[in-house]
Design a protein around this motif. Structure first.
Motif, mmCIF file in Angstrom:
data_model
loop_
_atom_site.group_PDB
_atom_site.id
_atom_site.type_symbol
_atom_site.label_atom_id
_atom_site.label_comp_id
_atom_site.label_asym_id
_atom_site.label_seq_id
_atom_site.Cartn_x
_atom_site.Cartn_y
_atom_site.Cartn_z
ATOM 1 N N LEU A 26 0.821 -1.215 0.000
ATOM 2 C CA LEU A 26 0.000 0.000 0.000
ATOM 3 C C LEU A 26 0.854 1.264 0.000
ATOM 4 O O LEU A 26 0.393 2.329 -0.412
ATOM 5 N N SER A 27 2.097 1.132 0.460
ATOM 6 C CA SER A 27 3.022 2.272 0.465
ATOM 7 C C SER A 27 3.780 2.385 -0.849
ATOM 8 O O SER A 27 4.695 3.197 -0.970
ATOM 9 N N GLY A 28 3.425 1.541 -1.827
ATOM 10 C CA GLY A 28 4.047 1.615 -3.146
ATOM 11 C C GLY A 28 5.233 0.703 -3.358
ATOM 12 O O GLY A 28 5.891 0.755 -4.391
ATOM 13 N N GLU A 29 5.520 -0.147 -2.397
ATOM 14 C CA GLU A 29 6.651 -1.066 -2.521
ATOM 15 C C GLU A 29 6.155 -2.368 -3.157
ATOM 16 O O GLU A 29 5.511 -3.188 -2.501
ATOM 17 N N SER A 30 6.462 -2.554 -4.430
ATOM 18 C CA SER A 30 5.916 -3.708 -5.154
ATOM 19 C C SER A 30 6.517 -5.044 -4.712
ATOM 20 O O SER A 30 5.979 -6.099 -5.037
ATOM 21 N N THR A 31 7.597 -5.007 -3.936
ATOM 22 C CA THR A 31 8.176 -6.262 -3.449
ATOM 23 C C THR A 31 7.388 -6.847 -2.281
ATOM 24 O O THR A 31 7.605 -7.993 -1.921
ATOM 25 N N MET A 32 6.480 -6.046 -1.708
ATOM 26 C CA MET A 32 5.648 -6.486 -0.579
ATOM 27 C C MET A 32 6.489 -7.065 0.554
ATOM 28 O O MET A 32 6.154 -8.091 1.144
ATOM 29 N N THR A 33 7.575 -6.423 0.869
ATOM 30 C CA THR A 33 8.476 -6.911 1.906
ATOM 31 C C THR A 33 7.795 -6.855 3.272
ATOM 32 O O THR A 33 7.348 -5.805 3.716
ATOM 33 N N GLY A 34 7.710 -8.013 3.911
ATOM 34 C CA GLY A 34 7.173 -8.112 5.259
ATOM 35 C C GLY A 34 8.314 -8.340 6.223
ATOM 36 O O GLY A 34 9.335 -8.923 5.862
ATOM 37 N N GLN A 35 8.143 -7.888 7.449
ATOM 38 C CA GLN A 35 9.231 -8.060 8.413
ATOM 39 C C GLN A 35 8.696 -8.210 9.827
ATOM 40 O O GLN A 35 7.562 -7.853 10.122
#
Length: 128
Positions: A26-35
């Motif tokens: 949703l913040s525009g990061e297409s890698t969808m990095t979760g942490q």
């Protein structure tokens, strides 16, 4: 109590990774990095306390149980966050978020904690 603690710790980790991954998208990061953080495992593991609470409150209406779990999550998040913040180890900082208290809890997360409490109740009572 060891198995429910481990199950809650791993489930919490997975939920946080999914949450942060969706947030990054949703913040525009297409890698969808979760942490997440290793420090979160024992904090999420404490959700296993929902099982004995449920045993005492199983006849209480679902909405009220969800509210009780939400308060429990806020107490645990505030306690653990304040403790970790004292040692400069807190993996989250809500200082810039609306409706935060001392940067360690966000009251706008109440609906999420409500649902998480009922979810943990479901998985913990199914495994007993």
């Amino acid at each position: 109590m060891k198995k429910p603690f481990l199950m809650c710790g791993f489930t919490g980790w997975c939920m946080e990774i999914l949450w942060t991954g969706c947030h990054s998208l949703l913040s525009g990061e297409s890698t969808m990095t979760g942490q997440t953080s290793l420090l979160m495992f024992p904090i999420y593991g404490c959700a296993c306390l929902i099982r004995p609470v449920y045993r005492k409150l199983h006849s209480v209406p679902l909405f009220l149980r969800g509210c009780i779990y939400t308060i429990g999550f806020f107490v645990m998040e505030f306690t653990s966050g304040s403790f970790l913040k004292h040692f400069h180890m807190c993996p989250w900082d809500y200082s810039q978020a609306p409706l935060n208290y001392r940067g360690v809890i966000r009251f706008d997360y109440a609906p999420l904690w409500f649902l998480a409490g009922l979810f943990f109740e479901k998985i913990l009572t199914k495994s007993s």
